[in-house]
Design a protein around this motif. Structure first.
Motif, PDB file in Angstrom:
ATOM      1  N   ASN A 112       0.856  -1.178   0.000  1.00  0.00           N
ATOM      2  CA  ASN A 112       0.000   0.000   0.000  1.00  0.00           C
ATOM      3  C   ASN A 112       0.897   1.234   0.000  1.00  0.00           C
ATOM      4  O   ASN A 112       2.126   1.133  -0.021  1.00  0.00           O
ATOM      5  CB  ASN A 112      -1.005  -0.029   1.157  1.00  0.00           C
ATOM      6  CG  ASN A 112      -0.350   0.072   2.523  1.00  0.00           C
ATOM      7  OD1 ASN A 112       0.775   0.548   2.682  1.00  0.00           O
ATOM      8  ND2 ASN A 112      -1.064  -0.387   3.542  1.00  0.00           N
ATOM      9  N   GLY A 167      -6.150   2.526  -2.086  1.00  0.00           N
ATOM     10  CA  GLY A 167      -7.457   2.702  -1.468  1.00  0.00           C
ATOM     11  C   GLY A 167      -8.509   3.157  -2.449  1.00  0.00           C
ATOM     12  O   GLY A 167      -8.692   2.582  -3.528  1.00  0.00           O
ATOM     13  N   CYS A 214     -14.365  -4.261   2.626  1.00  0.00           N
ATOM     14  CA  CYS A 214     -14.444  -2.987   3.353  1.00  0.00           C
ATOM     15  C   CYS A 214     -15.874  -2.602   3.721  1.00  0.00           C
ATOM     16  O   CYS A 214     -16.084  -1.628   4.449  1.00  0.00           O
ATOM     17  CB  CYS A 214     -13.824  -1.861   2.522  1.00  0.00           C
ATOM     18  SG  CYS A 214     -12.024  -1.943   2.408  1.00  0.00           S
ATOM     19  N   THR A 255     -11.442  -1.332   7.162  1.00  0.00           N
ATOM     20  CA  THR A 255     -10.446  -1.709   6.155  1.00  0.00           C
ATOM     21  C   THR A 255      -9.704  -3.002   6.496  1.00  0.00           C
ATOM     22  O   THR A 255      -8.784  -3.398   5.775  1.00  0.00           O
ATOM     23  CB  THR A 255      -9.412  -0.586   5.972  1.00  0.00           C
ATOM     24  OG1 THR A 255      -8.784  -0.307   7.233  1.00  0.00           O
ATOM     25  CG2 THR A 255     -10.067   0.673   5.428  1.00  0.00           C
TER      26      THR A 255
END
Length: 333
Positions: A218, A250, A312, A276
């Motif tokens: 990420n 994201g 999510c 998340t």
């Protein structure tokens, strides 16, 4: 090199290697994080007494489910209809039985090692912004010895997916990499957490260059690894020594670098998130499942984004059955 050409012929199994952990999911605000000394968005190792003491301060009852990064990924692959296996160590007590029973229920072949030590667990504190901050007690999972990981465990594996948390046990990480390579499997590494990357900075670049075929990060992990927040420069560094590199961003989607080209993958859904937890793990599930099925890379990216989005929308890393059905219908289009 083309990642599809490197996949071993006749194999479609993805084997995950990591910590067999039970997730304890609790909701709290940022003030609570500060009170208990949590590293927001990161992971801190603690003992079981710390977890129990912190749980006693949380006002609402937590949710308890099997978890662990690599385990979440292979469960997702199984739910997509793929062949999946998990290798890790858990205890013989109630938490260990919960973990084993859930793997069987999810259709994942269990390559579990057992011990009388307590099963590891992760207290994930979920704040109103859907961010999760973790305290980890490794328990039995920390007792896995390097000699217990051998090439024969990966004989049927097209890809061995390793969670970056294994970097805290470097001998075990190196044994796993060597065994996967000896078995002829491709190696996928998820960098796991920015503080994991920071603490392994002295060995990680060489390890990636020598062993890793697929690298996932990420933005925080990529910055810790490359030293830059700029997506183009980060992708250049992430992909330097691997066949396929992923930067997860994201709600802004993701970038996938392969053969000197960068594919931009749009985020699925509307960008809203309840929690998340497991987002990166389930993204990896969609991507790796697509790769072993030799789907076009754009389709692999879309499947990864769909899995990451759906997890999510719930608390924890378990996508409900009806949403898996939606994802599977998207695969057929």
């Amino acid at each position: 090199m083309d990642i599809y050409d490197k996949l071993p012929a006749g194999r479609q199994q993805v084997t995950g290697v990591g910590s067999a952990l039970v997730d304890i999911l609790a909701r709290a605000d940022d003030a609570f994080l500060e009170q208990v000394g949590a590293l927001k968005g990161g992971m801190t190792y603690v003992d079981i007494n710390f977890i129990n003491a912190t749980l006693a301060k949380i006002p609402a009852p937590p949710q308890v489910v099997p978890g662990g990064s690599a385990c979440n990924t292979v469960v997702g692959i199984s739910r997509l209809g793929g062949r999946a296996c998990f290798i890790g160590k858990c205890g013989n007590g109630a938490m260990g039985r919960l973990f084993c029973d859930d793997l069987e229920k999810q259709g994942v072949r269990a390559g579990l090692l057992r011990t009388d030590a307590p099963t590891g667990r992760v207290l994930s504190i979920i704040t109103p912004d859907a961010q999760r901050s973790m305290f980890t007690f490794l328990g039995a999972s920390a007792a896995t010895a390097p000699h217990e990981i051998v090439p024969e465990q990966f004989a049927d594996s097209a890809i061995v997916h390793i969670e970056g948390y294994l970097l805290f046990n470097r001998d075990l990480m190196m044994a796993t990499l060597a065994a996967a390579r000896a078995a002829g499997a491709l190696i996928s590494l998820d960098l796991a957490s920015f503080n994991v990357v920071a603490e392994a900075r002295d060995v990680l670049p060489d390890l990636v260059a020598r062993y890793v075929d697929i690298l996932l990060a990420n933005e925080d992990e990529a910055e810790a690894f490359t030293g830059t927040r700029d997506p183009a420069r980060a992708m250049q560094d992430l992909s330097r020594h691997v066949d396929l590199a992923v930067l997860k961003r994201g709600a802004r989607g993701s970038l996938i670098a392969h053969r000197n080209e960068v594919l931009r993958v749009a985020a699925a859904g509307n960008g809203d998130a309840v929690d998340t937890t497991g987002a990166g793990d389930l993204y990896a599930a969609g991507l790796l499942h697509g790769l072993v099925r030799r789907m076009p890379l754009v389709q692999c990216g879309a499947l990864a984004a769909a899995c990451g989005y759906e997890v999510c929308q719930v608390v924890g890393a378990g996508i409900p059955d009806n949403r898996w059905q939606v994802i599977q219908r998207q695969m057929e289009v």
